[in-house]
Design an enzyme around this catalytic site. Structure first.
Site, short mmCIF file in Angstrom:
data_model
loop_
_atom_site.label_atom_id
_atom_site.label_comp_id
_atom_site.label_asym_id
_atom_site.label_seq_id
_atom_site.Cartn_x
_atom_site.Cartn_y
_atom_site.Cartn_z
CE LYS A 34 49.98 31.26 28.53
NZ LYS A 34 49.23 31.56 28.29
CE1 TYR A 250 54.14 -2.54 31.58
CE2 TYR A 250 55.00 -0.19 30.73
CZ TYR A 250 55.08 -1.02 31.62
OH TYR A 250 55.17 -0.90 33.12
C1 LIG Z 1 49.37 32.27 27.32
C2 LIG Z 1 48.30 33.90 26.60
C3 LIG Z 1 49.06 34.55 26.29
C4 LIG Z 1 50.79 34.16 25.48
O1 LIG Z 1 50.37 33.63 23.64
P1 LIG Z 1 51.09 32.81 22.89
O2 LIG Z 1 49.98 31.61 22.07
O3 LIG Z 1 51.91 31.36 23.02
O4 LIG Z 1 52.35 33.86 22.30
C5 LIG Z 1 48.71 35.78 26.00
N1 LIG Z 1 48.27 36.24 26.25
C6 LIG Z 1 46.89 35.78 27.28
C7 LIG Z 1 45.75 35.62 28.12
C8 LIG Z 1 47.16 34.31 27.46
O5 LIG Z 1 46.93 33.39 28.04
#
Ligand SMILES: *Cc1c(COP(=O)(O)O)cnc(C)c1O
Length: 361
Positions: A34, A250
């Site tokens: 993701k 800035y």
């Molecule tokens: C993002 C996510 C993961 C992965 O988690 P990590 O801590 O990055 O390993 C697993 N399950 C769900 C539902 C998530 O949203």
């Protein structure tokens, strides 16, 4: 010369998938890609993860699933987030599995959909808190049922006992169901849970952060044999003298206390280098640490090379490492009071991504 470059080592991604798989023997791996693979590039990382044996890919939203399919990535794919009407159509058209926690929503799904029922065992976000509702969803899903899942709130905090409470709640719910439905794919573990407790492994694990070689506990990835995949670089665009009392950036948040030499580096929050690192980060030039000074702006940062900065040690065009070997994302995160997840996920489209390794061929 590119302003900002994210070099992503796909062999490291593949290595990390194998390490995480070995940490959860007997399970399948769902590599979570993701948010553009936590900034690393979803399509390339998904391919590398698949080649390394990740049977599943996980994303948060429907558009992410559609983008993977458009790039030719097939096989099991789970959309873990919530889906409204339009997104649901996109997710189903992408032939992705979806997550359910509501009977009304389940009722709208066609007979060809594949669903994973989510129990909210304590995350307090998505999923049903009620085990009886979750059980009814399992029954009502019929042939659409593929999996059952939960998600941990505190797996990354080893001292926190809430993890065990969540695991106990989930296990109490899924235990009897699993006996009757041995085909069901049961899953709960993110990266931290994989490394923390074998009782959380079940049939499938869902690592995200660990896939990219970042430490789920925010400590030292090498302690778990995880290899950081990302090196985030820019280059020295200009070098100039800065007399005591002169300022850079800035708001004049940096005023030189002594005569010094500054390097201007064409990377900023418009590339994904967070403004929160203002006054709280170092960079590496030729392996040497230099302090980032002045406000991070959209397109540039300034770095203090010290009074002898014009000695020729550093030249225009030299590579500047912001995250990489010797400067881990965990350090950048800790100094600017965030987590390694946010440091890499922040990388924006203006940052060019170069892929290295066999898996990139
Ligand atoms: C993002 C996510 C993961 C992965 O988690 P990590 O801590 O990055 O390993 C697993 N399950 C769900 C539902 C998530 O949203």
């Amino acid at each position: 010369m590119a302003r900002a470059v994210a070099r992503v080592d796909l062999d490291a991604v593949a290595h990390n998938v194998r390490v995480l798989a070995a940490a959860a023997p007997g399970t399948q791996v769902c590599a979570v890609v993701k948010a553009n693979a936590y900034g690393h590039g979803a399509v390339a990382c998904a391919r590398a993860a698949r080649q390394a044996g990740a049977g599943w890919l996980g994303v948060a939203g429907a558009a992410e699933a559609a983008a993977l399919r458009a790039a030719g990535i097939d096989g099991p794919l789970l959309v873990m987030g919530s889906l409204d009407g339009e997104d649901l159509g996109i997710a189903l058209a992408a032939d992705a599995d979806v997550v359910v926690w509501d009977e009304g929503f389940l009722g709208t799904l066609p007979s060809t959909a594949r669903v994973h029922v989510k129990l909210d065992s304590g995350m307090g976000r998505l999923g049903t808190r009620d085990p009886d509702t979750a059980t009814r969803l399992v029954e009502q899903a019929g042939p659409r049922l593929r999996g059952a899942m939960t998600h941990f709130a505190t797996a990354d905090d080893r001292a926190d006992a809430f993890f065990d409470e969540q695991l106990a709640r989930f296990t109490a719910w899924i235990g009897p169901i699993r006996e009757q439905r041995p085909d069901l794919l049961v899953h709960a573990a993110n990266s931290a849970a994989i490394l923390r407790d074998a009782a959380a492994h079940f049939d499938l694990v869902r690592p995200g952060i660990g896939v990219y070689g970042l430490d789920p506990f925010g400590e030292d990835a090498a302690a778990h044999d995880l290899r950081p995949a990302l090196t985030f670089t820019s280059h020295v665009a200009a070098i100039k003298h800065c007399a005591a009392g002169e300022s850079a950036g800035y708001g004049r948040r940096f005023v030189a206390a002594r005569d010094t030499v500054l390097a201007t580096v064409p990377v900023g929050y418009g590339d994904g280098w967070r403004r929160a690192t203002t006054g709280r980060a170092d960079v590496l030039i030729g392996g040497a640490r230099h302090e980032q000074v002045g406000t991070v702006s959209m397109d540039n940062i300034t770095v203090d090379l010290g009074p002898d900065g014009l000695s020729g040690r550093v030249a225009v065009g030299d590579e500047v490492v912001l995250v990489g070997p010797g400067l881990p994302a965990e350090e950048v995160a800790a100094r600017s009071e965030t987590i390694n997840y946010e440091v890499t996920t922040a990388l924006l489209p203006r940052t060019r991504r170069d892929y290295l390794g066999q898996a990139a061929r």
